[in-house]
Design an enzyme around this catalytic site. Structure first.
Site, mmCIF file in Angstrom:
data_model
loop_
_atom_site.group_PDB
_atom_site.id
_atom_site.type_symbol
_atom_site.label_atom_id
_atom_site.label_comp_id
_atom_site.label_asym_id
_atom_site.label_seq_id
_atom_site.Cartn_x
_atom_site.Cartn_y
_atom_site.Cartn_z
ATOM 1 N N LYS A 192 -132.773 -0.657 -26.836
ATOM 2 C CA LYS A 192 -133.041 0.457 -26.119
ATOM 3 C C LYS A 192 -132.105 1.654 -26.454
ATOM 4 O O LYS A 192 -132.535 2.853 -26.755
ATOM 5 C CB LYS A 192 -133.062 0.205 -24.582
ATOM 6 C CG LYS A 192 -133.462 1.415 -23.734
ATOM 7 C CD LYS A 192 -133.611 1.106 -22.253
ATOM 8 C CE LYS A 192 -132.383 0.507 -21.698
ATOM 9 N NZ LYS A 192 -132.226 0.361 -20.210
ATOM 10 N N ARG A 267 -135.860 2.732 -10.943
ATOM 11 C CA ARG A 267 -135.956 1.099 -10.817
ATOM 12 C C ARG A 267 -136.727 0.741 -9.682
ATOM 13 O O ARG A 267 -136.968 -0.451 -9.297
ATOM 14 C CB ARG A 267 -134.482 0.657 -10.601
ATOM 15 C CG ARG A 267 -133.408 0.733 -11.476
ATOM 16 C CD ARG A 267 -132.138 0.191 -11.190
ATOM 17 N NE ARG A 267 -131.014 0.452 -12.445
ATOM 18 C CZ ARG A 267 -131.064 -0.369 -13.543
ATOM 19 N NH1 ARG A 267 -131.853 -1.557 -13.385
ATOM 20 N NH2 ARG A 267 -130.215 -0.214 -14.275
ATOM 21 N N ARG A 306 -124.520 -10.503 -30.499
ATOM 22 C CA ARG A 306 -123.486 -9.583 -30.147
ATOM 23 C C ARG A 306 -122.351 -9.663 -29.454
ATOM 24 O O ARG A 306 -121.336 -9.393 -29.503
ATOM 25 C CB ARG A 306 -124.633 -8.577 -29.066
ATOM 26 C CG ARG A 306 -124.119 -7.215 -28.676
ATOM 27 C CD ARG A 306 -124.922 -6.349 -27.947
ATOM 28 N NE ARG A 306 -124.979 -6.707 -26.791
ATOM 29 C CZ ARG A 306 -125.872 -6.052 -25.860
ATOM 30 N NH1 ARG A 306 -126.720 -5.083 -26.167
ATOM 31 N NH2 ARG A 306 -126.001 -6.498 -24.564
ATOM 32 N N ARG A 312 -118.141 -9.456 -24.854
ATOM 33 C CA ARG A 312 -118.973 -9.411 -23.341
ATOM 34 C C ARG A 312 -119.209 -10.813 -22.988
ATOM 35 O O ARG A 312 -119.810 -11.441 -23.789
ATOM 36 C CB ARG A 312 -119.791 -8.571 -23.372
ATOM 37 C CG ARG A 312 -119.472 -7.067 -23.423
ATOM 38 C CD ARG A 312 -120.906 -5.949 -23.481
ATOM 39 N NE ARG A 312 -121.737 -6.393 -22.340
ATOM 40 C CZ ARG A 312 -122.848 -5.836 -22.186
ATOM 41 N NH1 ARG A 312 -123.159 -4.710 -22.616
ATOM 42 N NH2 ARG A 312 -123.611 -6.079 -20.746
ATOM 43 N N ARG A 324 -130.111 -12.256 -15.983
ATOM 44 C CA ARG A 324 -130.292 -10.513 -16.226
ATOM 45 C C ARG A 324 -131.755 -10.400 -16.566
ATOM 46 O O ARG A 324 -132.405 -9.314 -15.980
ATOM 47 C CB ARG A 324 -129.536 -10.179 -17.422
ATOM 48 C CG ARG A 324 -127.878 -10.145 -16.976
ATOM 49 C CD ARG A 324 -126.915 -10.292 -18.196
ATOM 50 N NE ARG A 324 -127.065 -9.005 -19.103
ATOM 51 C CZ ARG A 324 -126.576 -8.799 -20.146
ATOM 52 N NH1 ARG A 324 -125.989 -10.051 -20.716
ATOM 53 N NH2 ARG A 324 -126.693 -7.912 -20.949
#
Length: 369
Positions: A192, A267, A306, A312, A324
């Site tokens: 995105k 949201r 990633r 992360r 998630r």
């Protein structure tokens, strides 16, 4: 294209076209009044150029005077017409031709008719260089006009925007930008952010990430940031109205943008409705909601790769990644349904090269135009 204050205008009528329209009005009036001496009464400030050129084109006996009225502020009519310069004296028994630069809603014209109806003139008629039949709400006939034009804001040849532009020899029309406002969805790893960067460059859009906006306001101690932090410190959700106000400020700070990409908001269906209401107040709206769709297993592979680079923790644990995804599905479903009901939801395949995905997004957006 020219700029006056904060607005851009594009050429609409050439000097030649204007002069032809002026001569047309002069010829029509002459056909009725060449054998007497009418009094032309120009309406200031806008008609001064029109009156001047009309006098040159009208080669018969006449007199000239002016009244001054006002009903405009900026781009819109206030609806209140003030008389700043009254009707001329010694008009009893005379034929009066009222000269307007432009007639749109007819409010100013109504005031003029009332002014002259109190006098003992022989008759009075109305002439205007420009006439907007689509919005004219008056009850009086327009006896003479040069050109019928659409209901677009124009400047030049006596017409102004915030008192500027009257001296232009040509007529310019407000450049109404085709705004593209998008809501962008995508699970973690769907690309995105990469695609948002492309879209904002290609279409001159402002990318508004809710997370970035929150961080900016909190870091800089703005009133909204301080208010949001007070809720977050207590473990409470930040109310929708606070978030909306932050987004409103971002929109208003970027008047040069040709549209906005909303990322991370809305949201909920309530937030989507609030966003619609805000944009409607700005004569805008959401054009499309685009979701980058991808298979969960492929996205998990992307995120794990990633995570090796970013470090992360939430990109290195498959269980956390799936959580998630579940959270994303729960939150986006009601918003998806909200925009589907409006016919604005678009699903785009997020698997493939960056270029391939970009082409798919472009196809959707170009279809909106």
């Amino acid at each position: 294209m020219i700029q006056i204050h904060d607005k851009f205008f594009k050429r609409y009528l050439s000097e030649l076209e204007i002069q032809q329209a002026v001569k047309s009005v002069a010829d029509k009036i002459a056909a009725d009044y060449k054998d007497e001496t009418p009094i032309f009464v120009g309406v200031l400030n806008g008609s001064f150029m029109f009156v001047s050129d009309l006098m040159k084109a009208y080669q018969h006996p006449c007199e000239v005077s002016f009244v001054r009225l006002s009903s405009y502020q900026g781009l819109t009519s206030t609806g209140i017409v003030e008389t700043l310069l009254d009707v001329p004296e010694n008009i009893e028994g005379r034929s009066i031709i009222i000269l307007e630069d432009i007639i749109d809603t007819g409010r100013t014209l109504q005031k003029l008719v009332h002014l002259f109806s109190k006098t003992n003139v022989k008759e009075f008629k109305i002439a205007s260089l420009f006439y907007k039949p689509d919005v004219y709400k008056g009850e009086y006939a327009i006896d003479y006009f040069g050109l019928a034009i659409p209901d677009n804001f124009i400047v030049g040849y006596g017409l102004d925007y915030k008192e500027q532009g009257r001296n232009l020899r040509e007529i310019y029309q407000l450049n109404q930008k085709h705004m593209i406002n998008l809501v962008l969805f995508g699970k973690p790893g769907a690309g995105k952010g990469t695609q948002a960067e492309f879209l904002k460059e290609k279409y001159n859009l402002k990318h508004i990430s809710t997370g970035d906006v929150f961080r900016y306001n909190i870091k800089n101690g703005t009133a909204l940031g301080t208010l949001a932090k007070s809720y977050m410190d207590k473990g409470d959700l930040v109310p929708d109205e606070v978030t909306i106000k932050m987004l409103m400020e971002e929109v208003e700070k970027n008047p040069e943008a040709d549209g906005f990409i909303f990322d991370g908001f809305p949201r909920t269906a309530a937030q989507a409705e609030a966003l619609d209401n805000f944009l409607e107040s700005k004569d805008m709206g959401i054009n499309a909601t685009i979701a980058l769709e991808a298979n969960d297993e492929i996205l998990i592979e992307r995120l794990l790769e990633r995570g090796k680079i970013s470090g992360r923790i939430d990109d290195q644990d498959v269980a956390k990644i799936r959580n998630r995804f579940d959270e994303y599905n729960q939150k986006t479903t009601p918003v998806k349904e909200f925009y589907e009901a409006q016919g604005k939801f678009h699903s785009v395949n997020g698997i493939g090269s960056i270029t391939e995905i970009t082409e798919r997004l472009t196809k959707v957006i170009e279809g909106l135009k």
